[in-house]
Design a protein around this motif. Structure first.
Motif, short mmCIF file in Angstrom:
data_model
loop_
_atom_site.label_atom_id
_atom_site.label_comp_id
_atom_site.label_asym_id
_atom_site.label_seq_id
_atom_site.Cartn_x
_atom_site.Cartn_y
_atom_site.Cartn_z
N HIS A 154 0.62 -1.34 0.00
CA HIS A 154 -0.12 0.13 0.03
C HIS A 154 0.82 1.18 -0.11
N VAL A 155 0.53 2.33 -0.79
CA VAL A 155 1.21 3.53 -0.75
C VAL A 155 0.19 4.63 -0.66
N SER A 156 0.71 5.84 0.26
CA SER A 156 -0.15 6.96 0.56
C SER A 156 0.73 7.66 1.47
N ASP A 157 0.14 8.80 1.92
CA ASP A 157 0.65 9.64 3.02
C ASP A 157 0.11 9.00 4.27
N PHE A 158 0.63 7.94 4.76
CA PHE A 158 0.16 7.17 6.04
C PHE A 158 0.36 7.97 7.29
N HIS A 159 1.43 8.79 7.40
CA HIS A 159 2.25 9.48 8.53
C HIS A 159 2.22 10.96 8.03
N PRO A 160 1.43 11.61 8.34
CA PRO A 160 1.20 13.06 7.88
C PRO A 160 2.13 13.92 8.70
N ASP A 161 2.69 13.46 9.79
CA ASP A 161 3.71 14.34 10.52
C ASP A 161 5.18 14.23 10.03
#
Length: 639
Positions: free
Chosen positions: A407-414
């Protein structure tokens, strides 16, 4: 206390964005408002519609009801500004109302959308033309006729087999339907294309920017297009007929083709040789999976495919072969009736003990993703444990080897950029590598962020924001419990490991159980999944036939098969939400994930930004909308 490192990283990310050139304008389908209206058990009607990524921030809406040919009646007192859904509690019982919206900008009503009649049941029934001994399989969508509404392309399957098993199969069939069940065409791929989830990957996308989607897939002698014309030699049967042999039913001789089909008619527009060819059949083994090889067509006939904006402006189709050892990706451009090859990436052939294998050998998996991982406005192909740059060169290899889930995304917004979540197989001889079974990497560089379970064979895992108490998305799979974005174990984990949906009123993601076609909500207090909605129809093995933001507001719909297999059923949420987001189909990464969702082991789509509890407003993509939809603007308004 939160570490002071993160604000520094954010500052670095902001400076990087400011220093980077503005992304090019991507062509994208111009959709209609996608109104969906559903009668509720109390007599009211839930109505939802799309907000476009090109709509101004201050755009509002008036919703109108039309009943039995009467004059339109506005159902809202004040223009709707904080959502894109509404519950009409004054719809007359027994009536069959239709609804449309008028955008309101600076107090002025603009052009009305197309009226849509309310469903009288909790799903849309889409009749299909069943085939004896076939079952409905994967579904994809595209605007096949350029009218701003999605049509569906259905893969009908018969006696499919995994590549590791011999035997004759049925012939793969692709059918196109409008959402009212109107049948547009049927493509029969023929006896020289074997049936199974690793064989036929079909891409549905507007590849040439004419406002209508094309279909792209592998073909062979005897493929019959949507107009009845045959590709290649119709008399050839390349199937192996040696019963009892490991070769039985396999197709290891004869030509292999790649064809672009017209989305409206199903006519074959252009056919070329498939790149790469299968030979040598024993040249596809490597350190992926169990580290084995074969000469009977298991590893050489595993295919993937995707669509990517390799130049940042227009889509290319990428056809792939191989996942365990050698992996080859061939990028093609379809422009003005001409099919040209952009580049070919080849990890190369290696043989036991694989000491000469390239770092990209054995890194493929049973799914892929497409994302702009390095922020240059052009897409990369994330091929499980390796990533191929937009120019067709290897960007990096994580060394994590073959796996069944990613899976690929912005999972860790910090932290800046996107993250890559990987599940890895460790079997037989490859256990010695002690490859982590689960882990998260920086999607730009491949650098490990956290991992666990070295040498453990992990089959499934999922990442989604399901617990609002922890910043970012949670991940689970393999040994241990639920982990937060930093990889810390935070307690029990869900049993569901295959699919996630945005379904209810909040920004968290819900889970989908394909065995029961049930949408569940993770209760972070009790550590159990609680049913929210149950569909009346079977799903595929790993998820729905399709899940995407197909209608209504930004939340997702899903399609499953009716119990009698004579129709598809499209389900949408009817839970009102106050969160107002533009349609996910205008997020480039999400839209491309719908194109590759039918590939091999189907996986849920993800956005190219963090969508979850505490999210920031999503960045607007730079779009050039094509087609006859209802968008007011062809590109995002200036802020």
């Amino acid at each position: 206390m939160r570490s002071s490192v993160w604000p520094c990283r954010w500052l670095f990310a902001v400076l990087l964005v400011l220093a980077s050139p503005a992304p090019a304008q991507r062509q994208m389908e111009n959709l209609r408002r996608g109104i969906v209206a559903v009668r509720q058990s109390d007599g009211s009607v839930y109505v939802g519609w799309r907000l476009f990524a090109t709509d101004p921030d201050d755009l509002k809406f008036n919703l109108y009801r039309v009943t039995d040919g009467g004059a339109p009646a506005r159902v809202n007192d004040q223009p709707i500004a904080d959502s894109t859904n509404f519950v009409d509690r004054h719809a007359a019982a027994g009536s069959s109302p239709a609804y449309f919206v008028r955008p309101v900008l600076k107090g002025k009503e603009l052009k009305a959308s197309k009226p849509v009649r309310a469903w009288e049941q909790n799903h849309l029934e889409i009749p299909i033309q069943p085939i004896a001994d076939y079952r409905p399989g994967d579904v994809s969508v595209g605007d096949l006729d350029g009218d701003g509404e999605y049509e569906i392309v259905l893969h009908q399957t018969s006696r499919g087999r995994d590549n590791s098993f011999p035997g004759l199969t049925g012939t793969p069939v692709l059918d196109a339907y409008r959402l009212d069940g109107t049948h547009l065409w049927r493509i029969d791929l023929g006896i020289n294309i074997r049936e199974g989830e690793h064989y036929t990957q079909f891409m549905v996308y507007d590849l040439d920017g004419d406002g209508r989607a094309e279909i792209a897939c592998k073909t062979a002698d005897g493929t019959r297009d949507g107009q009845g014309r045959i590709i290649g030699d119709p008399a050839k049967d390349w199937r192996n007929k040696e019963e009892g042999s490991r070769l039985h039913g396999r197709i290891l001789e004869g030509p292999e083709y790649f064809t672009i089909f017209d989305g409206l008619t199903g006519a074959a527009l252009k056919t070329v040789d498939y790149v790469p060819g299968r030979h040598p059949v024993d040249g596809w083994g490597g350190i992926g999976g169990n580290g084995g090889n074969d000469n009977y067509g298991n590893r050489c006939d595993r295919f993937l495919a995707c669509v990517a904006y390799l130049d940042g402006k227009r889509p290319s189709v990428v056809m792939c072969r191989g996942v365990y050892g050698r992996s080859v990706l061939a990028a093609w451009d379809w422009r003005r009736g001409r099919l040209s090859q952009r580049w070919v990436f080849d990890s190369g052939i290696s043989h036991p003990p694989f000491a000469d294998a390239s770092p990209f050998s054995g890194m493929g998996g049973h799914s892929l993703s497409v994302a702009d991982v390095d922020g240059d406005g052009r897409d990369e192909i994330v091929y499980q444990a390796m990533t191929v740059d937009d120019n067709g060169r290897g960007l990096y290899s994580t060394g994590r080897r073959h796996g069944d889930s990613m899976h690929v995304s912005d999972f860790h917004p910090d932290r800046p950029g996107l993250e890559l979540f990987l599940i890895t197989e460790n079997e037989n001889d490859t256990v010695r590598f002690q490859t982590p079974g689960v882990g998260v990497h920086d999607a730009r560089t491949g650098e490990v962020i956290w991992s666990h379970s070295p040498g453990v064979d992990v089959s499934q895992g999922l990442v989604a924001d399901i617990d609002p108490r922890h910043r970012g998305a949670e991940a689970w799979g393999g040994p241990g419990g639920l982990r937060n974005a930093r990889g810390e174990d935070i307690g029990p984990k869900p049993r569901s490991t295959t699919w996630a949906l945005w379904w209810d009123a909040d920004l968290l993601r819900e889970l989908f159980n394909p065995r029961t076609s049930t949408v569940t909500k993770w209760n972070w207090h009790t550590g159990v999944e609680e049913p929210l909605f149950v569909a009346d129809g079977p799903a595929l093995g790993l998820g729905p036939n399709l899940a995407a933001d197909l209608l209504g507001d930004w939340r997702e719909e899903f399609i499953v098969v009716s119990p009698d297999r004579r129709s598809l059923r499209l389900y949408t949420t009817t839970i009102p939400t106050r969160h107002r987001l533009w349609t996910l189909m205008h997020d480039p990464q999400y839209r491309l994930s719908i194109a590759w969702q039918n590939v091999a082991y189907n996986k849920p789509p993800h956005t190219g930004y963090y969508l979850g509890e505490g999210m920031a407003p999503p960045p607007r993509p730079n779009l050039r909308l094509i087609g006859t939809g209802e968008a007011l603007y062809g590109q995002p308004p200036r802020r």
